[in-house]
Design a protein around this motif. Sequence first.
Motif, PDB file in Angstrom:
ATOM      1  N   ALA A  79      50.783  32.918  46.994  1.00  0.00           N
ATOM      2  CA  ALA A  79      50.980  31.046  48.317  1.00  0.00           C
ATOM      3  C   ALA A  79      49.946  31.205  49.817  1.00  0.00           C
ATOM      4  N   VAL A  80      50.260  30.312  50.534  1.00  0.00           N
ATOM      5  CA  VAL A  80      49.489  30.062  51.632  1.00  0.00           C
ATOM      6  C   VAL A  80      50.076  30.167  52.915  1.00  0.00           C
ATOM      7  N   ARG A  81      49.392  31.535  53.194  1.00  0.00           N
ATOM      8  CA  ARG A  81      50.611  32.038  54.430  1.00  0.00           C
ATOM      9  C   ARG A  81      49.740  30.842  55.698  1.00  0.00           C
ATOM     10  N   VAL A  82      51.016  30.487  56.250  1.00  0.00           N
ATOM     11  CA  VAL A  82      50.406  29.518  57.626  1.00  0.00           C
ATOM     12  C   VAL A  82      50.968  30.805  58.590  1.00  0.00           C
ATOM     13  N   VAL A  83      50.312  30.289  59.487  1.00  0.00           N
ATOM     14  CA  VAL A  83      50.254  31.773  60.856  1.00  0.00           C
ATOM     15  C   VAL A  83      50.116  30.090  61.964  1.00  0.00           C
ATOM     16  N   GLY A  84      50.952  30.035  62.528  1.00  0.00           N
ATOM     17  CA  GLY A  84      50.931  29.243  63.849  1.00  0.00           C
ATOM     18  C   GLY A  84      52.142  29.980  64.650  1.00  0.00           C
ATOM     19  N   ALA A  85      50.832  29.149  66.514  1.00  0.00           N
ATOM     20  CA  ALA A  85      52.638  29.540  67.675  1.00  0.00           C
ATOM     21  C   ALA A  85      53.338  28.854  67.943  1.00  0.00           C
ATOM     22  N   ARG A  86      53.992  29.224  68.464  1.00  0.00           N
ATOM     23  CA  ARG A  86      55.599  28.633  68.375  1.00  0.00           C
ATOM     24  C   ARG A  86      56.770  29.413  69.727  1.00  0.00           C
ATOM     25  N   ALA A  87      56.539  28.401  71.228  1.00  0.00           N
ATOM     26  CA  ALA A  87      56.914  29.172  71.595  1.00  0.00           C
ATOM     27  C   ALA A  87      56.016  30.476  72.030  1.00  0.00           C
ATOM     28  N   GLY A  88      55.064  30.577  72.516  1.00  0.00           N
ATOM     29  CA  GLY A  88      54.017  31.860  72.629  1.00  0.00           C
ATOM     30  C   GLY A  88      54.211  32.776  71.961  1.00  0.00           C
ATOM     31  N   GLY A 118      40.845  29.535  58.445  1.00  0.00           N
ATOM     32  CA  GLY A 118      40.769  30.118  56.772  1.00  0.00           C
ATOM     33  C   GLY A 118      40.763  28.992  56.120  1.00  0.00           C
ATOM     34  N   PHE A 119      40.742  27.283  56.234  1.00  0.00           N
ATOM     35  CA  PHE A 119      41.439  26.802  55.912  1.00  0.00           C
ATOM     36  C   PHE A 119      40.657  26.928  54.454  1.00  0.00           C
ATOM     37  N   ASP A 120      39.080  26.531  54.354  1.00  0.00           N
ATOM     38  CA  ASP A 120      38.708  26.839  52.786  1.00  0.00           C
ATOM     39  C   ASP A 120      39.020  27.057  51.723  1.00  0.00           C
ATOM     40  N   GLU A 121      39.760  28.898  52.270  1.00  0.00           N
ATOM     41  CA  GLU A 121      39.700  29.755  51.389  1.00  0.00           C
ATOM     42  C   GLU A 121      41.335  28.972  50.173  1.00  0.00           C
ATOM     43  N   VAL A 122      41.976  28.240  51.021  1.00  0.00           N
ATOM     44  CA  VAL A 122      42.995  27.687  50.361  1.00  0.00           C
ATOM     45  C   VAL A 122      43.513  26.147  50.331  1.00  0.00           C
ATOM     46  N   ALA A 123      41.916  25.499  50.655  1.00  0.00           N
ATOM     47  CA  ALA A 123      41.403  23.788  50.825  1.00  0.00           C
ATOM     48  C   ALA A 123      42.333  23.938  49.489  1.00  0.00           C
ATOM     49  N   GLY A 124      42.604  24.365  48.326  1.00  0.00           N
ATOM     50  CA  GLY A 124      42.843  23.218  46.913  1.00  0.00           C
ATOM     51  C   GLY A 124      44.373  23.267  46.816  1.00  0.00           C
ATOM     52  N   ASP A 179      54.845  31.117  54.865  1.00  0.00           N
ATOM     53  CA  ASP A 179      54.601  31.027  53.629  1.00  0.00           C
ATOM     54  C   ASP A 179      54.882  29.467  53.000  1.00  0.00           C
ATOM     55  N   ALA A 180      53.827  28.259  51.470  1.00  0.00           N
ATOM     56  CA  ALA A 180      54.118  28.250  51.114  1.00  0.00           C
ATOM     57  C   ALA A 180      53.335  27.815  50.000  1.00  0.00           C
ATOM     58  N   ASP A 181      53.349  27.244  49.781  1.00  0.00           N
ATOM     59  CA  ASP A 181      52.795  27.352  47.432  1.00  0.00           C
ATOM     60  C   ASP A 181      51.977  25.819  47.758  1.00  0.00           C
ATOM     61  N   VAL A 182      52.496  24.795  48.661  1.00  0.00           N
ATOM     62  CA  VAL A 182      51.619  23.665  48.468  1.00  0.00           C
ATOM     63  C   VAL A 182      51.643  22.822  49.787  1.00  0.00           C
ATOM     64  N   ILE A 183      50.357  22.455  50.884  1.00  0.00           N
ATOM     65  CA  ILE A 183      51.185  21.784  52.054  1.00  0.00           C
ATOM     66  C   ILE A 183      50.635  20.265  52.173  1.00  0.00           C
TER      67      ILE A 183
END
Length: 466
Positions: free
Chosen positions: A298-307, A185-191, A313-317
Amino acid sequence: MTLVHPIRTADRADALTSLPVAIIGAGPTGLAAAAHLLERGIDVTVLEAGDEVASSVRDWGHIRLFSPWRLLVDPAARRLLEASGWTRPDEDRLPTGAELVERYVAPLAALEPLASRIRTGAEVVAVTRQGKDRTRTAARAATPFLVRVRTADGLEDLTARAVIDASGTWRTPNHLGSSGLDPLGFDEVAGDVTHALPDVRGRDRDRFAGRRALVVGAGHSAANTLLHLAALAREEPGTRITWAIRNATAVRVTTSEDDGLAARATIGRRVDDLVAAGRIEVLDRFEIVRLGRADDGAVRVVGARAGELVEHDADVIVNATGFRPDLDLLREIRLELDDVVEAPRRLAPLIDPNVHTCGTVEPHGFAELRQPEDGFFIVGMKSYGRAPTFLLATGYEQVRSIAAWLAGDLAAAADVRLELPATGVCSTGLATADPDGGAAACGSAGVERGPAPAAASASVADGCCG
């Protein structure tokens, strides 16, 4: 450097010595290489992809280095400058990246004999041997290098007796994903993803003010940005800061209290204080899996944490995950690179970031940097591959040794000496003692506007410890 033309085998040896050395990159290390070679009577052509010399340094010009001037000026370059009446800056002062360019790099590049040998807007897209791809061995060492360059007028091929790649790694950051790839999904939010060390209190202020920022990375570049964002948050209500790291703690930042560079040594404590005060939220043991759009844009960031999968959500990374060498232009060059850090194989054990800090790297020169491709060298930040422990002073000694070797002065080439400040664990980026949160970066800059106390700034340009 000359345009390519056929060379008869019998004439190859003489033709090689009549050609210049091609230097890729007109940053501090590339220009130091040129100064040393010219001092030894060897002609050079310096090829800079940017429109101005030190274009990468200019990108982080707002950052203050944590190395003082005495470690930032190459000896051969200093001799050229002083002969022109140049006044040396206060050796104990810590310049910003912009000051490094304005007071040192630009004046050096403007001097003859350098000025007429520098080509800006000249991007090197490939290096090979004239008429030989990497599979052909016969008479290879006696064959000129062919350097393909892209300019505003198109492509052209140039020849050289040797090639020194000092192009750095600033233009090739690591990817956001822990796998070494961009997340799905990076290309969708690269900006909405920025390079490391954005100027959050200056040029990029509108992008961060009053918004939710997610800083990804566990080194000093990340910490540098966190400190500046914290200062911005005091000025701009609604600015929120989250720090995402893969491990339980950011060891490279929080274990730097014994650092010989005072500006960098304070960064762990300052970031820890901000975290403890609730001004920075930490997502530890967080590995980004995919990116997408939330309902509010906003950018929705999905991450693995503790299994488990966790959403944030963030506006800028800010991608502060480090850098890697661009090896695509070297596909036809015979290289021996370390399998892990992508540094020259003989250099890699000396700079392994799992073992070494900036200040514990042993002196090294042409012998450690030589490649199977005779006459080709990777120097400066790029020579460290993915290791974040580079210092400008190290790059200067690298090119001094290589220049001596190319001139046939083997004794000088082998006599490699380097005195570095004792340093703690380090990476690219750092912090100043600016009470408003200005930080300094590790190799060439530290962030802050205006003068700062001499012992209170850092840098990123020369890689780790500038």
